[in-house]
Design an enzyme around this catalytic site. Structure first.
Site, PDB file in Angstrom:
ATOM      1  N   HIS A 146      -3.703  41.629 -49.936  1.00 39.97           N
ATOM      2  CA  HIS A 146      -3.294  42.317 -48.703  1.00 39.97           C
ATOM      3  C   HIS A 146      -3.588  43.809 -48.799  1.00 39.97           C
ATOM      4  CE1 HIS A 146      -1.339  38.550 -47.772  1.00 39.97           C
ATOM      5  NE2 HIS A 146      -0.819  38.595 -48.983  1.00 39.97           N
ATOM      6  N   ALA A 253      -0.456  61.831 -46.249  1.00 42.35           N
ATOM      7  CA  ALA A 253      -1.621  61.793 -47.145  1.00 42.35           C
ATOM      8  C   ALA A 253      -2.916  61.819 -46.347  1.00 42.35           C
ATOM      9  CB  ALA A 253      -1.553  60.547 -48.023  1.00 42.35           C
ATOM     10  N   GLU A 374      -6.309  54.719 -47.795  1.00 43.11           N
ATOM     11  CA  GLU A 374      -5.436  55.390 -46.810  1.00 43.11           C
ATOM     12  C   GLU A 374      -5.781  54.943 -45.389  1.00 43.11           C
ATOM     13  OE1 GLU A 374      -3.084  57.474 -47.786  1.00 43.11           O
ATOM     14  OE2 GLU A 374      -3.701  57.954 -49.825  1.00 43.11           O
TER      15      GLU A 374
HETATM   16  C1  LIG Z   1     -10.318  54.087 -55.542  1.00 40.21           C
HETATM   17  C2  LIG Z   1      -9.197  53.539 -54.705  1.00 40.21           C
HETATM   18  C3  LIG Z   1      -7.907  54.023 -54.864  1.00 40.21           C
HETATM   19  C4  LIG Z   1      -6.847  53.478 -54.128  1.00 40.21           C
HETATM   20  N1  LIG Z   1      -5.555  53.941 -54.342  1.00 40.21           N
HETATM   21  C5  LIG Z   1      -4.512  53.296 -53.753  1.00 40.21           C
HETATM   22  C6  LIG Z   1      -3.151  53.644 -54.088  1.00 40.21           C
HETATM   23  O1  LIG Z   1      -2.893  54.599 -54.839  1.00 40.21           O
HETATM   24  N2  LIG Z   1      -2.135  52.915 -53.551  1.00 40.21           N
HETATM   25  C7  LIG Z   1      -2.367  51.860 -52.706  1.00 40.21           C
HETATM   26  O2  LIG Z   1      -1.400  51.234 -52.279  1.00 40.21           O
HETATM   27  N3  LIG Z   1      -3.644  51.507 -52.365  1.00 40.21           N
HETATM   28  C8  LIG Z   1      -4.710  52.189 -52.875  1.00 40.21           C
HETATM   29  N4  LIG Z   1      -6.007  51.816 -52.568  1.00 40.21           N
HETATM   30  C9  LIG Z   1      -6.226  50.648 -51.724  1.00 40.21           C
HETATM   31  C10 LIG Z   1      -6.723  50.962 -50.336  1.00 40.21           C
HETATM   32  O3  LIG Z   1      -5.716  51.558 -49.568  1.00 40.21           O
HETATM   33  C11 LIG Z   1      -7.262  49.652 -49.729  1.00 40.21           C
HETATM   34  O4  LIG Z   1      -8.469  49.369 -50.409  1.00 40.21           O
HETATM   35  C12 LIG Z   1      -7.477  49.731 -48.228  1.00 40.21           C
HETATM   36  O5  LIG Z   1      -6.255  49.769 -47.542  1.00 40.21           O
HETATM   37  C13 LIG Z   1      -8.296  48.544 -47.700  1.00 40.21           C
HETATM   38  O6  LIG Z   1      -7.814  47.335 -48.174  1.00 40.21           O
HETATM   39  P1  LIG Z   1      -8.827  46.300 -48.847  1.00 40.21           P
HETATM   40  O7  LIG Z   1      -9.647  47.003 -49.854  1.00 40.21           O
HETATM   41  O8  LIG Z   1      -8.009  45.134 -49.299  1.00 40.21           O
HETATM   42  O9  LIG Z   1      -9.814  45.850 -47.691  1.00 40.21           O
HETATM   43  P2  LIG Z   1      -9.562  44.743 -46.573  1.00 40.21           P
HETATM   44  O10 LIG Z   1      -8.277  44.988 -45.879  1.00 40.21           O
HETATM   45  O11 LIG Z   1      -9.788  43.385 -47.160  1.00 40.21           O
HETATM   46  O12 LIG Z   1     -10.730  45.073 -45.562  1.00 40.21           O
HETATM   47  C14 LIG Z   1     -12.104  44.738 -45.840  1.00 40.21           C
HETATM   48  C15 LIG Z   1     -12.949  45.211 -44.653  1.00 40.21           C
HETATM   49  O13 LIG Z   1     -12.493  44.562 -43.460  1.00 40.21           O
HETATM   50  C16 LIG Z   1     -12.189  45.532 -42.464  1.00 40.21           C
HETATM   51  N5  LIG Z   1     -11.052  45.077 -41.659  1.00 40.21           N
HETATM   52  C17 LIG Z   1      -9.811  44.701 -42.072  1.00 40.21           C
HETATM   53  N6  LIG Z   1      -9.040  44.402 -41.023  1.00 40.21           N
HETATM   54  C18 LIG Z   1      -9.807  44.607 -39.922  1.00 40.21           C
HETATM   55  C19 LIG Z   1      -9.592  44.489 -38.510  1.00 40.21           C
HETATM   56  N7  LIG Z   1      -8.394  44.131 -38.026  1.00 40.21           N
HETATM   57  N8  LIG Z   1     -10.620  44.757 -37.684  1.00 40.21           N
HETATM   58  C20 LIG Z   1     -11.813  45.170 -38.148  1.00 40.21           C
HETATM   59  N9  LIG Z   1     -12.098  45.301 -39.454  1.00 40.21           N
HETATM   60  C21 LIG Z   1     -11.088  45.038 -40.321  1.00 40.21           C
HETATM   61  C22 LIG Z   1     -11.829  46.781 -43.247  1.00 40.21           C
HETATM   62  O14 LIG Z   1     -11.995  47.934 -42.446  1.00 40.21           O
HETATM   63  C23 LIG Z   1     -12.804  46.724 -44.405  1.00 40.21           C
HETATM   64  O15 LIG Z   1     -14.030  47.246 -44.009  1.00 40.21           O
HETATM   65  C24 LIG Z   1      -7.089  52.418 -53.222  1.00 40.21           C
HETATM   66  C25 LIG Z   1      -8.413  51.963 -53.034  1.00 40.21           C
HETATM   67  C26 LIG Z   1      -9.453  52.518 -53.750  1.00 40.21           C
HETATM   68  C27 LIG Z   1     -10.849  52.008 -53.537  1.00 40.21           C
END
Ligand SMILES: Cc1cc2nc3c(=O)[nH]c(=O)nc-3n(C[C@H](O)[C@H](O)[C@H](O)COP(=O)(O)OP(=O)(O)OC[C@H]3O[C@@H](n4cnc5c(N)ncnc54)[C@H](O)[C@@H]3O)c2cc1C
Length: 395
Positions: A146, A253, A374
């Site tokens: 998630h 943030a 974010e």
């Molecule tokens: C280096 C790094 C550091 C991070 N640090 C933190 C941290 O400190 N704390 C923390 O909690 N998280 C952290 N994150 C996590 C980050 O917030 C998530 O990666 C981000 O919220 C996206 O989630 P996901 O990677 O699971 O992508 P997903 O939610 O699986 O999305 C994959 C793709 O689908 C698209 N998508 C999803 N839903 C929709 C929709 N409804 N309509 C259209 N497109 C959609 C997204 O835009 C994306 O392009 C970090 C991530 C990285 C890469």
């Protein structure tokens, strides 16, 4: 090696926006700029290439209010306004997004939730140490299954007698392997999101590092794994009620990222302008070619627009009038511009653009994470889309 053009660094201020800054805000920017020029830029390529976090910088960063700039002084923060916080983020990210990420997480995602939702004891116990970087924090919202939809989180924090038992996992967590504490969001027995503070060394709590990243290589990222971690009432954030609690901290943030992205944009644009003035092809400097000037002029115009956006967001923030949708516009627009600028400037410098002495590839790779974390670019588009149409695309 380091960027040969650091010493000639310019403050981009085409529309004289400095006129809207106070002397204190300009001084704050100057102090961070000095640390970025003398301590971050000279070493950052090496740390990024070797995927090492420059932990030795933490005490110096604490001195320039990189941690808890907007937290009141009685809790060890600097009690600064939102524009000062933005300028700090801008100058840190001119150095590297990894450094700004560490500061963003510590300030907006660890100190802010403790300040907003913590008990008086929790504030006094953690905030002064976090401000001085004597403690490092992490923020756990994203899970393996998630990301964009945190409301579906599976991590559980269940009350048993006078204890709470935490089970689950958080993924992609900045600072996790070096964190002394983690602010973690989980669902209780009523499926309601609550927050807690987990301390390093607690039985059943581990923080494995996520390796092999091509992005934010100078930032340390990991997982937070909870296996029957036992917490007591003093670890629970008493005022955090529902998912809106972490989301409100994410707004802060994201606001900082709208400024931070300006720093990465400025670093790339400055380097490309200087290089194009020095490099000669066909008997004249690259800067004399019309195509080069078009690219530089367009990027410069877009940077100026992005600066206006950030400054106005800061004014709204200071007036307590800012909305999450306005912040979404700023984060999305300015990060997308930074990424585009890094790629265009890389191209403007030809083969030299790929080498580590120049900042383009490092910024471009970093910004691939910044455009995802974010709230992804798409999520922010949908937040703005909802704001202007009244239709919720997430349902
Ligand atoms: C280096 C790094 C550091 C991070 N640090 C933190 C941290 O400190 N704390 C923390 O909690 N998280 C952290 N994150 C996590 C980050 O917030 C998530 O990666 C981000 O919220 C996206 O989630 P996901 O990677 O699971 O992508 P997903 O939610 O699986 O999305 C994959 C793709 O689908 C698209 N998508 C999803 N839903 C929709 C929709 N409804 N309509 C259209 N497109 C959609 C997204 O835009 C994306 O392009 C970090 C991530 C990285 C890469």
């Amino acid at each position: 090696m380091q960027n040969p053009f650091i010493s000639s660094y310019r403050n981009f201020d085409y529309l004289e926006l400095d006129n809207f800054l106070t002397d204190e805000q300009k001084l704050i920017r100057e102090n961070v700029q000095q640390i970025t020029n003398t301590q971050i830029l000279p070493i950052i390529d090496e740390y990024a290439q070797e995927a090492k976090f420059p932990a030795h910088l933490l005490p110096e960063l604490a001195k320039i209010n990189a941690f808890g700039a907007m937290i009141p002084t009685e809790y060890g923060g600097a009690g600064l306004d939102a524009i000062s916080y933005g300028l700090i983020m801008q100058e840190l990210e001119r150095g590297d997004s990894a450094i700004r990420s560490c500061a963003s997480v510590q300030s907006s995602l660890v100190m802010l939730p403790i300040f907003k939702f913590g008990s008086e004891e929790q504030k006094r116990k953690y905030l002064p140490k976090l401000a001085k970087a004597e403690m490092i924090g992490a923020f756990g919202l994203t899970e393996p299954n998630h990301g964009s939809d945190p409301s579906s989180m599976e991590t559980r924090l269940i009350k048993k007698g006078d204890k709470y038992i935490l089970n689950g996992a958080k993924m992609w967590i900045t600072n996790a392997p070096i964190a002394d504490i983690a602010v973690v969001w989980a669902k209780n027995e009523n499926n309601y999101v609550i927050g807690c503070i987990v301390e390093k060394g607690m039985h059943g709590f581990s923080t494995p590092e996520i390796k092999n990243k091509w992005s934010l290589r100078a930032s340390i990222t990991g997982e937070l794994i909870f296996n029957e971690v036992e917490l007591s009432e003093e670890n629970i954030l008493p005022l955090a009620k529902g998912l809106k609690a972490p989301l409100s901290c994410l707004s802060s943030a994201r606001y900082g990222i709208a400024w931070g992205a300006l720093g990465a944009t400025m670093d790339c644009l400055h380097t490309a302008i200087e290089y194009s003035k020095q490099r000669t092809q066909f008997g004249k400097p690259l800067a004399k070619f019309q195509l080069t000037q078009k690219k530089l002029a367009e990027l410069h115009t877009q940077l100026t627009q992005a600066q206006l956006l950030a400054l106005r967001l800061g004014q709204l923030y200071n007036g307590n009038k800012i909305t999450p949708a306005q912040i979404s516009m700023g984060k999305r627009n300015n990060v997308e511009l930074a990424l585009r600028t890094a790629r265009e400037c890389r191209q403007l410098c030809g083969a030299m653009g790929i080498i580590g002495d120049f900042p383009f590839m490092r910024h471009a790779m970093n910004l691939e994470s910044v455009i995802t974390y974010e709230g992804t670019h798409e999520v922010h588009l949908l937040i703005n889309g909802m704001d202007i149409t009244g239709e919720n695309a997430f349902e």
